[in-house]
Design a protein around this motif. Structure first.
Motif, PDB file in Angstrom:
ATOM      1  N   SER A 135      14.453-108.494  -9.634  1.00  0.00           N
ATOM      2  CA  SER A 135      13.818-107.626  -8.645  1.00  0.00           C
ATOM      3  C   SER A 135      13.208-106.380  -9.296  1.00  0.00           C
ATOM      4  CB  SER A 135      14.799-107.230  -7.539  1.00  0.00           C
ATOM      5  OG  SER A 135      15.896-106.525  -8.064  1.00  0.00           O
ATOM      6  N   ILE A 136      13.867-105.849 -10.319  1.00  0.00           N
ATOM      7  CA  ILE A 136      13.311-104.713 -11.049  1.00  0.00           C
ATOM      8  C   ILE A 136      12.043-105.135 -11.789  1.00  0.00           C
ATOM      9  CG2 ILE A 136      13.718-103.175 -13.023  1.00  0.00           C
ATOM     10  CD1 ILE A 136      16.671-103.047 -12.039  1.00  0.00           C
ATOM     11  N   SER A 137      12.040-106.344 -12.298  1.00  0.00           N
ATOM     12  CA  SER A 137      10.893-106.863 -13.031  1.00  0.00           C
ATOM     13  C   SER A 137       9.637-106.933 -12.162  1.00  0.00           C
ATOM     14  CB  SER A 137      11.224-108.245 -13.591  1.00  0.00           C
ATOM     15  OG  SER A 137      10.121-108.792 -14.253  1.00  0.00           O
ATOM     16  N   ILE A 138       9.807-107.188 -10.871  1.00  0.00           N
ATOM     17  CA  ILE A 138       8.660-107.268  -9.958  1.00  0.00           C
ATOM     18  C   ILE A 138       7.880-105.960  -9.996  1.00  0.00           C
ATOM     19  CG2 ILE A 138       7.918-107.505  -7.551  1.00  0.00           C
ATOM     20  CD1 ILE A 138      10.601-109.103  -7.130  1.00  0.00           C
ATOM     21  N   CYS A 139       8.549-104.882  -9.681  1.00  0.00           N
ATOM     22  CA  CYS A 139       7.894-103.569  -9.627  1.00  0.00           C
ATOM     23  C   CYS A 139       7.421-103.117 -10.995  1.00  0.00           C
ATOM     24  CB  CYS A 139       8.850-102.537  -9.032  1.00  0.00           C
ATOM     25  SG  CYS A 139       9.366-102.950  -7.361  1.00  0.00           S
ATOM     26  N   ALA A 140       8.209-103.373 -12.012  1.00  0.00           N
ATOM     27  CA  ALA A 140       7.844-102.945 -13.355  1.00  0.00           C
ATOM     28  C   ALA A 140       6.551-103.621 -13.813  1.00  0.00           C
ATOM     29  CB  ALA A 140       8.975-103.248 -14.327  1.00  0.00           C
ATOM     30  N   ASN A 141       6.395-104.897 -13.530  1.00  0.00           N
ATOM     31  CA  ASN A 141       5.182-105.602 -13.939  1.00  0.00           C
ATOM     32  C   ASN A 141       3.964-105.148 -13.153  1.00  0.00           C
ATOM     33  OD1 ASN A 141       5.541-107.649 -16.118  1.00  0.00           O
ATOM     34  ND2 ASN A 141       7.299-108.138 -14.826  1.00  0.00           N
ATOM     35  N   ILE A 142       4.133-104.862 -11.880  1.00  0.00           N
ATOM     36  CA  ILE A 142       3.011-104.343 -11.095  1.00  0.00           C
ATOM     37  C   ILE A 142       2.577-102.990 -11.646  1.00  0.00           C
ATOM     38  CG2 ILE A 142       2.296-103.480  -8.829  1.00  0.00           C
ATOM     39  CD1 ILE A 142       4.118-105.688  -7.611  1.00  0.00           C
ATOM     40  N   ALA A 143       3.540-102.134 -11.924  1.00  0.00           N
ATOM     41  CA  ALA A 143       3.219-100.805 -12.445  1.00  0.00           C
ATOM     42  C   ALA A 143       2.590-100.890 -13.834  1.00  0.00           C
ATOM     43  CB  ALA A 143       4.480 -99.949 -12.490  1.00  0.00           C
ATOM     44  N   LYS A 158      -8.217-108.062 -15.927  1.00  0.00           N
ATOM     45  CA  LYS A 158      -7.675-109.346 -16.398  1.00  0.00           C
ATOM     46  C   LYS A 158      -6.181-109.218 -16.695  1.00  0.00           C
ATOM     47  CE  LYS A 158      -8.261-112.842 -19.942  1.00  0.00           C
ATOM     48  NZ  LYS A 158      -8.973-113.245 -21.157  1.00  0.00           N
ATOM     49  N   ASP A 159      -5.808-108.148 -17.394  1.00  0.00           N
ATOM     50  CA  ASP A 159      -4.395-107.915 -17.687  1.00  0.00           C
ATOM     51  C   ASP A 159      -3.599-107.678 -16.410  1.00  0.00           C
ATOM     52  OD1 ASP A 159      -4.507-108.235 -20.420  1.00  0.00           O
ATOM     53  OD2 ASP A 159      -4.788-106.104 -20.831  1.00  0.00           O
ATOM     54  N   PHE A 160      -4.181-106.919 -15.475  1.00  0.00           N
ATOM     55  CA  PHE A 160      -3.498-106.649 -14.219  1.00  0.00           C
ATOM     56  C   PHE A 160      -3.183-107.947 -13.488  1.00  0.00           C
ATOM     57  CE2 PHE A 160      -3.717-104.975  -9.677  1.00  0.00           C
ATOM     58  CZ  PHE A 160      -2.413-104.508  -9.699  1.00  0.00           C
ATOM     59  N   LEU A 161      -4.139-108.857 -13.454  1.00  0.00           N
ATOM     60  CA  LEU A 161      -3.908-110.151 -12.798  1.00  0.00           C
ATOM     61  C   LEU A 161      -2.801-110.930 -13.496  1.00  0.00           C
ATOM     62  CD1 LEU A 161      -7.562-111.216 -11.981  1.00  0.00           C
ATOM     63  CD2 LEU A 161      -5.824-110.337 -10.406  1.00  0.00           C
ATOM     64  N   ARG A 162      -2.749-110.842 -14.813  1.00  0.00           N
ATOM     65  CA  ARG A 162      -1.682-111.515 -15.560  1.00  0.00           C
ATOM     66  C   ARG A 162      -0.321-110.913 -15.209  1.00  0.00           C
ATOM     67  NH1 ARG A 162       0.772-110.708 -20.456  1.00  0.00           N
ATOM     68  NH2 ARG A 162      -0.595-108.975 -20.986  1.00  0.00           N
ATOM     69  N   PHE A 163      -0.255-109.580 -15.134  1.00  0.00           N
ATOM     70  CA  PHE A 163       1.002-108.922 -14.776  1.00  0.00           C
ATOM     71  C   PHE A 163       1.405-109.243 -13.331  1.00  0.00           C
ATOM     72  CE2 PHE A 163       0.297-106.346 -18.570  1.00  0.00           C
ATOM     73  CZ  PHE A 163       1.584-106.239 -19.068  1.00  0.00           C
ATOM     74  N   LEU A 164       0.411-109.356 -12.437  1.00  0.00           N
ATOM     75  CA  LEU A 164       0.730-109.753 -11.059  1.00  0.00           C
ATOM     76  C   LEU A 164       1.316-111.158 -11.021  1.00  0.00           C
ATOM     77  CD1 LEU A 164      -2.249-108.396  -8.921  1.00  0.00           C
ATOM     78  CD2 LEU A 164       0.086-107.498  -9.064  1.00  0.00           C
ATOM     79  N   ASP A 165       0.802-112.037 -11.862  1.00  0.00           N
ATOM     80  CA  ASP A 165       1.325-113.398 -11.931  1.00  0.00           C
ATOM     81  C   ASP A 165       2.777-113.387 -12.420  1.00  0.00           C
ATOM     82  OD1 ASP A 165       0.895-116.248 -11.661  1.00  0.00           O
ATOM     83  OD2 ASP A 165       0.976-116.326 -13.857  1.00  0.00           O
ATOM     84  N   ILE A 166       3.052-112.563 -13.407  1.00  0.00           N
ATOM     85  CA  ILE A 166       4.430-112.429 -13.903  1.00  0.00           C
ATOM     86  C   ILE A 166       5.331-111.856 -12.806  1.00  0.00           C
ATOM     87  CG2 ILE A 166       5.906-111.228 -15.574  1.00  0.00           C
ATOM     88  CD1 ILE A 166       3.440-111.331 -17.489  1.00  0.00           C
ATOM     89  N   ALA A 167       4.829-110.853 -12.074  1.00  0.00           N
ATOM     90  CA  ALA A 167       5.599-110.261 -10.975  1.00  0.00           C
ATOM     91  C   ALA A 167       5.887-111.296  -9.898  1.00  0.00           C
ATOM     92  CB  ALA A 167       4.847-109.072 -10.384  1.00  0.00           C
ATOM     93  N   GLN A 168       4.902-112.158  -9.620  1.00  0.00           N
ATOM     94  CA  GLN A 168       5.108-113.221  -8.624  1.00  0.00           C
ATOM     95  C   GLN A 168       6.210-114.166  -9.070  1.00  0.00           C
ATOM     96  OE1 GLN A 168       3.569-113.536  -5.568  1.00  0.00           O
ATOM     97  NE2 GLN A 168       5.003-115.191  -5.197  1.00  0.00           N
ATOM     98  N   GLU A 194       9.066-111.342   1.104  1.00  0.00           N
ATOM     99  CA  GLU A 194       7.698-111.702   1.495  1.00  0.00           C
ATOM    100  C   GLU A 194       6.827-110.455   1.570  1.00  0.00           C
ATOM    101  OE1 GLU A 194       6.418-114.755   1.758  1.00  0.00           O
ATOM    102  OE2 GLU A 194       8.383-115.527   1.180  1.00  0.00           O
ATOM    103  N   GLU A 195       7.378-109.387   2.084  1.00  0.00           N
ATOM    104  CA  GLU A 195       6.628-108.116   2.171  1.00  0.00           C
ATOM    105  C   GLU A 195       6.318-107.591   0.775  1.00  0.00           C
ATOM    106  OE1 GLU A 195       5.309-106.526   4.870  1.00  0.00           O
ATOM    107  OE2 GLU A 195       5.884-108.378   5.869  1.00  0.00           O
ATOM    108  N   VAL A 196       7.301-107.680  -0.117  1.00  0.00           N
ATOM    109  CA  VAL A 196       7.074-107.238  -1.496  1.00  0.00           C
ATOM    110  C   VAL A 196       5.965-108.070  -2.132  1.00  0.00           C
ATOM    111  CG1 VAL A 196       8.103-107.132  -3.807  1.00  0.00           C
ATOM    112  CG2 VAL A 196       9.398-106.344  -1.825  1.00  0.00           C
ATOM    113  N   GLY A 197       5.936-109.356  -1.830  1.00  0.00           N
ATOM    114  CA  GLY A 197       4.909-110.241  -2.381  1.00  0.00           C
ATOM    115  C   GLY A 197       3.509-109.859  -1.962  1.00  0.00           C
ATOM    116  N   LYS A 198       3.381-109.144  -0.873  1.00  0.00           N
ATOM    117  CA  LYS A 198       2.068-108.733  -0.385  1.00  0.00           C
ATOM    118  C   LYS A 198       1.545-107.481  -1.085  1.00  0.00           C
ATOM    119  CE  LYS A 198       2.978-110.648   4.180  1.00  0.00           C
ATOM    120  NZ  LYS A 198       3.216-110.327   5.586  1.00  0.00           N
ATOM    121  N   ILE A 199       2.402-106.781  -1.807  1.00  0.00           N
ATOM    122  CA  ILE A 199       1.997-105.538  -2.458  1.00  0.00           C
ATOM    123  C   ILE A 199       0.842-105.758  -3.417  1.00  0.00           C
ATOM    124  CG2 ILE A 199       2.723-103.761  -4.108  1.00  0.00           C
ATOM    125  CD1 ILE A 199       5.479-103.856  -2.807  1.00  0.00           C
TER     126      ILE A 199
END
Length: 76
Positions: free
Chosen positions: A12-20, A28-38, A68-73
């Motif tokens: 769960s910490i990894s989700i927010c950390a990767n988005i940030a 391109k990198d942001f999309l990769r980090f979003l994929d990791i967060a997903q 699910e709400e977090v996934g929408k961020i």
């Protein structure tokens, strides 16, 4: 039980950390980090379901709705 709690915390910490972390890079990198967060979000969901199935908690429906709400961020 302690192992499951530790895994839930880490994923769960990894989700927010990767988005940030991805936010400060190229698109391109942001999309990769979003994929990791997903992936971390899906891992968190799995551990919540597992904790429920093993009898560690009574109800995970509310927590799964919150994931699910977090996934929408990242979609905003």
């Amino acid at each position: 039980m302690y192992g499951a709690i530790s895994q839930i915390r880490r994923s769960s910490i990894s989700i927010c950390a990767n988005i940030a972390e991805g936010h400060r890079n190229t698109k391109k990198d942001f999309l990769r980090f979003l994929d990791i967060a997903q992936g971390s979000l899906e891992e968190t969901k799995y551990y919540l379901i597992l904790a429920h199935d093993l009898g560690y908690c009574q109800s995970v429906e509310d927590l799964l709705l919150r994931t699910e709400e977090v996934g929408k961020i990242g979609l905003v």
